[in-house]
Design a protein around this motif. Sequence first.
Motif, PDB file in Angstrom:
ATOM      1  N   ILE A   6      34.862  40.780  37.577  1.00 53.57           N
ATOM      2  CA  ILE A   6      36.359  41.240  37.280  1.00 53.57           C
ATOM      3  C   ILE A   6      36.466  39.384  37.674  1.00 53.57           C
ATOM      4  O   ILE A   6      37.685  38.773  37.478  1.00 53.57           O
ATOM      5  CB  ILE A   6      35.914  41.638  39.097  1.00 53.57           C
ATOM      6  N   SER A   7      35.833  38.273  37.660  1.00 51.31           N
ATOM      7  CA  SER A   7      36.701  36.827  38.693  1.00 51.31           C
ATOM      8  C   SER A   7      36.024  35.927  37.428  1.00 51.31           C
ATOM      9  O   SER A   7      37.412  34.986  37.558  1.00 51.31           O
ATOM     10  CB  SER A   7      35.028  35.967  39.433  1.00 51.31           C
ATOM     11  N   ASN A   8      36.137  36.419  36.470  1.00 53.09           N
ATOM     12  CA  ASN A   8      36.615  35.578  35.002  1.00 53.09           C
ATOM     13  C   ASN A   8      37.413  36.692  34.337  1.00 53.09           C
ATOM     14  O   ASN A   8      38.810  35.618  33.565  1.00 53.09           O
ATOM     15  CB  ASN A   8      35.539  35.921  34.000  1.00 53.09           C
ATOM     16  N   ASN A   9      38.287  37.748  34.724  1.00 54.71           N
ATOM     17  CA  ASN A   9      39.685  38.219  34.448  1.00 54.71           C
ATOM     18  C   ASN A   9      40.771  38.131  34.987  1.00 54.71           C
ATOM     19  O   ASN A   9      41.739  37.918  35.087  1.00 54.71           O
ATOM     20  CB  ASN A   9      38.949  39.880  34.077  1.00 54.71           C
ATOM     21  N   ILE A  10      40.805  37.276  36.134  1.00 52.34           N
ATOM     22  CA  ILE A  10      41.685  37.096  36.944  1.00 52.34           C
ATOM     23  C   ILE A  10      42.892  36.247  36.299  1.00 52.34           C
ATOM     24  O   ILE A  10      41.975  35.569  36.013  1.00 52.34           O
ATOM     25  CB  ILE A  10      41.144  37.404  38.667  1.00 52.34           C
ATOM     26  N   VAL A  58      40.891  43.937  48.145  1.00 53.40           N
ATOM     27  CA  VAL A  58      42.033  44.145  47.852  1.00 53.40           C
ATOM     28  C   VAL A  58      40.694  44.182  46.477  1.00 53.40           C
ATOM     29  O   VAL A  58      41.083  45.135  45.123  1.00 53.40           O
ATOM     30  CB  VAL A  58      43.710  43.394  47.427  1.00 53.40           C
ATOM     31  N   LEU A  59      40.476  43.193  45.875  1.00 56.10           N
ATOM     32  CA  LEU A  59      39.779  42.568  44.800  1.00 56.10           C
ATOM     33  C   LEU A  59      38.517  43.518  44.109  1.00 56.10           C
ATOM     34  O   LEU A  59      38.106  43.886  43.007  1.00 56.10           O
ATOM     35  CB  LEU A  59      39.737  41.371  44.152  1.00 56.10           C
ATOM     36  N   ALA A  60      37.753  43.860  45.334  1.00 57.25           N
ATOM     37  CA  ALA A  60      36.790  44.279  45.063  1.00 57.25           C
ATOM     38  C   ALA A  60      36.567  46.042  44.841  1.00 57.25           C
ATOM     39  O   ALA A  60      36.309  46.853  44.177  1.00 57.25           O
ATOM     40  CB  ALA A  60      36.232  44.580  46.021  1.00 57.25           C
ATOM     41  N   VAL A  61      38.524  46.794  45.346  1.00 58.02           N
ATOM     42  CA  VAL A  61      38.714  48.266  45.463  1.00 58.02           C
ATOM     43  C   VAL A  61      38.974  48.372  43.700  1.00 58.02           C
ATOM     44  O   VAL A  61      39.284  47.605  42.611  1.00 58.02           O
ATOM     45  CB  VAL A  61      39.920  48.379  45.999  1.00 58.02           C
ATOM     46  N   ASP A  62      38.232  49.633  43.105  1.00 55.75           N
ATOM     47  CA  ASP A  62      38.882  49.544  41.845  1.00 55.75           C
ATOM     48  C   ASP A  62      40.151  50.176  41.660  1.00 55.75           C
ATOM     49  O   ASP A  62      40.501  50.611  41.883  1.00 55.75           O
ATOM     50  CB  ASP A  62      38.011  51.017  41.260  1.00 55.75           C
ATOM     51  N   GLY A  63      40.414  49.423  40.356  1.00 49.27           N
ATOM     52  CA  GLY A  63      41.826  49.548  40.356  1.00 49.27           C
ATOM     53  C   GLY A  63      42.991  50.409  39.772  1.00 49.27           C
ATOM     54  O   GLY A  63      43.995  51.128  40.764  1.00 49.27           O
ATOM     55  N   LEU A 397      50.502  40.947  46.274  1.00 48.89           N
ATOM     56  CA  LEU A 397      50.317  40.097  45.346  1.00 48.89           C
ATOM     57  C   LEU A 397      48.975  41.151  44.309  1.00 48.89           C
ATOM     58  O   LEU A 397      49.084  41.208  43.302  1.00 48.89           O
ATOM     59  CB  LEU A 397      50.693  38.670  45.024  1.00 48.89           C
ATOM     60  N   PHE A 398      48.067  40.788  45.518  1.00 47.64           N
ATOM     61  CA  PHE A 398      46.525  41.423  44.539  1.00 47.64           C
ATOM     62  C   PHE A 398      46.592  42.463  44.081  1.00 47.64           C
ATOM     63  O   PHE A 398      45.407  41.904  43.575  1.00 47.64           O
ATOM     64  CB  PHE A 398      45.647  40.562  46.173  1.00 47.64           C
ATOM     65  N   ILE A 399      47.428  43.376  44.874  1.00 48.36           N
ATOM     66  CA  ILE A 399      46.871  44.389  44.175  1.00 48.36           C
ATOM     67  C   ILE A 399      47.141  44.778  42.367  1.00 48.36           C
ATOM     68  O   ILE A 399      46.768  44.639  41.158  1.00 48.36           O
ATOM     69  CB  ILE A 399      47.910  46.096  44.899  1.00 48.36           C
ATOM     70  N   PHE A 400      47.977  43.578  41.923  1.00 42.84           N
ATOM     71  CA  PHE A 400      48.523  43.659  41.225  1.00 42.84           C
ATOM     72  C   PHE A 400      47.961  42.578  40.503  1.00 42.84           C
ATOM     73  O   PHE A 400      47.195  43.028  38.813  1.00 42.84           O
ATOM     74  CB  PHE A 400      50.415  42.636  40.627  1.00 42.84           C
ATOM     75  N   ILE A 401      47.371  41.225  41.234  1.00 39.72           N
ATOM     76  CA  ILE A 401      46.286  40.563  40.455  1.00 39.72           C
ATOM     77  C   ILE A 401      44.940  41.602  40.053  1.00 39.72           C
ATOM     78  O   ILE A 401      44.033  40.957  39.208  1.00 39.72           O
ATOM     79  CB  ILE A 401      46.264  39.373  40.819  1.00 39.72           C
ATOM     80  N   LYS A 402      44.413  42.314  40.538  1.00 37.12           N
ATOM     81  CA  LYS A 402      43.039  43.755  40.259  1.00 37.12           C
ATOM     82  C   LYS A 402      43.510  43.884  39.016  1.00 37.12           C
ATOM     83  O   LYS A 402      42.587  44.412  38.004  1.00 37.12           O
ATOM     84  CB  LYS A 402      42.967  44.575  41.546  1.00 37.12           C
ATOM     85  N   MET A 403      45.260  45.054  39.034  1.00 37.77           N
ATOM     86  CA  MET A 403      45.411  45.809  37.798  1.00 37.77           C
ATOM     87  C   MET A 403      45.165  45.163  36.573  1.00 37.77           C
ATOM     88  O   MET A 403      44.793  45.481  35.694  1.00 37.77           O
ATOM     89  CB  MET A 403      46.955  46.296  38.134  1.00 37.77           C
ATOM     90  N   ASP A 404      46.101  43.425  36.634  1.00 35.59           N
ATOM     91  CA  ASP A 404      45.264  42.491  35.507  1.00 35.59           C
ATOM     92  C   ASP A 404      44.180  42.392  34.851  1.00 35.59           C
ATOM     93  O   ASP A 404      44.261  42.470  33.443  1.00 35.59           O
ATOM     94  CB  ASP A 404      46.760  41.242  36.055  1.00 35.59           C
ATOM     95  N   ALA A 405      43.046  42.323  36.201  1.00 34.63           N
ATOM     96  CA  ALA A 405      42.439  42.113  35.700  1.00 34.63           C
ATOM     97  C   ALA A 405      41.337  43.209  35.020  1.00 34.63           C
ATOM     98  O   ALA A 405      41.233  42.883  34.303  1.00 34.63           O
ATOM     99  CB  ALA A 405      40.660  41.489  37.466  1.00 34.63           C
ATOM    100  N   ASN A 406      42.026  44.324  35.278  1.00 32.29           N
ATOM    101  CA  ASN A 406      40.809  45.203  35.135  1.00 32.29           C
ATOM    102  C   ASN A 406      42.164  45.573  33.752  1.00 32.29           C
ATOM    103  O   ASN A 406      40.555  46.628  32.810  1.00 32.29           O
ATOM    104  CB  ASN A 406      41.913  46.694  35.690  1.00 32.29           C
ATOM    105  N   LYS A 407      43.052  45.435  32.921  1.00 29.54           N
ATOM    106  CA  LYS A 407      43.587  45.820  31.614  1.00 29.54           C
ATOM    107  C   LYS A 407      42.558  45.129  30.668  1.00 29.54           C
ATOM    108  O   LYS A 407      42.080  46.430  29.796  1.00 29.54           O
ATOM    109  CB  LYS A 407      45.130  45.274  31.535  1.00 29.54           C
ATOM    110  N   VAL A 408      41.878  44.329  31.186  1.00 29.71           N
ATOM    111  CA  VAL A 408      40.774  43.373  30.139  1.00 29.71           C
ATOM    112  C   VAL A 408      39.673  44.113  29.782  1.00 29.71           C
ATOM    113  O   VAL A 408      38.939  44.519  28.474  1.00 29.71           O
ATOM    114  CB  VAL A 408      39.975  41.797  30.523  1.00 29.71           C
TER     115      VAL A 408
END
Length: 411
Positions: A6-10, A58-63, A397-408
């Motif tokens: 996930i760190s590569n996608n955020i 926030v980032l560890a929780v599944d989007g 903000l970081f909930i959205f960053i997580k969502m954006d990372a999940n889309k990948v």
Amino acid sequence: MKNQSISNNIDWISIVIYALLVILGWLNIYSSSLASMEDTYQKQLLFIVLTIPLIIVVLAVDGKFYEKYASIIFIISLLSLIGLFFFGKTIAGQRCWYAIGNFTLQPSEFAKAATSLALAKYLSDTQINLKDLNRQWQALAIIILPVLLILPQPDPGSALIYSIFIIVLYREGLPAWYVWTGFITIFLFVLTLILEPQYVILIGFLVLVIIHFKSRLGDRNIVLSSILFVVMSVFVLSVDYVFENIFKQHHRDRFNILLGKTVDLKGIGYNTNQSEIAIGSGGWIGKGFLEGTQTKGGFVPEQHTDYIFTTVGEEWGFAGSLVVIALFASLLLRIIYLAERQKTKFSRVYGYCVAGILFTHFFVNIAMVIGIFPTIGVPLPFFSYGGSGLWGFTILLFIFIKMDANKVNEW
């Protein structure tokens, strides 16, 4: 793709801008707190350190968690606002906080993210058409519920922020007349406070006449124009009553000062006057970090909270202020760009909610500090002192960053 870290996608661009804003915010809190000999900068540093595990969680929780449990999160948020009426702590006449030892927590700061999730959930769960009146009211109810709980605290500043959700609904298909009605209502209200009601009605009549003659609807437009004229006239004639009997005295004072009808540089207008002096004294490049005379002298009340931008203007000048504004603009544009490339409607709507909330806080706070908006207690995101505000904006903000990372990972 699913096994990719996930760190590569955020989106690291958003995170870097966020970090810069938080650091710059702390530097200004440090500067403004030295004059009062308070330890606010130490507390704010603790709040900043505590955001690190918060971001990790926030980032560890599944989007998908945020979408699946959006309604439950919203209900919990509403209950936390209701609880203030029974267990809240009153500070400066506002019952907005829960006292937890030496710290206080303001649930309205977290309700913004919860409402954003609930609105995104509603708009994405069903194949709704926002031209349907029932759907419109259901969506508006999600926005209005927290507002009805926040206003009596009283906290009009936080309640005002929710108005931006109308623009989000417009982006998703809400008829444009809702937006125009809102802008015209505000314009007529302010204009009536400046001019006599009969002059405002005359101006409105002339505008409707011009619209009628330019319209192609013929006789049907006469009926519509007549109805609009009656509604507008009734509204204009009611403004004075609303202003004098529903607005509280300090709200009336702030509007009168803003509109130039009252001058009270030692009373209700003191904060705004001192903030304008501080910002103006900074010139082009500022007086230098920790060298602000207005800041050192403690002339601007609440300088580490709502008026934190005065420190930027005085010590960093026009150039430094422009850098801060550019950082906020960059973050907002980045969020909108990311929102538009989302693969799900839920993520896109939530992204626009995030951008809208941050923009409203940013715009209203700076407009308030430079004297073109009434003082209503709206903090500057990532800059103003306070753990609740910092954590609330960070979660948002970081909930959205997580969502954006999940889309990948959804390819």
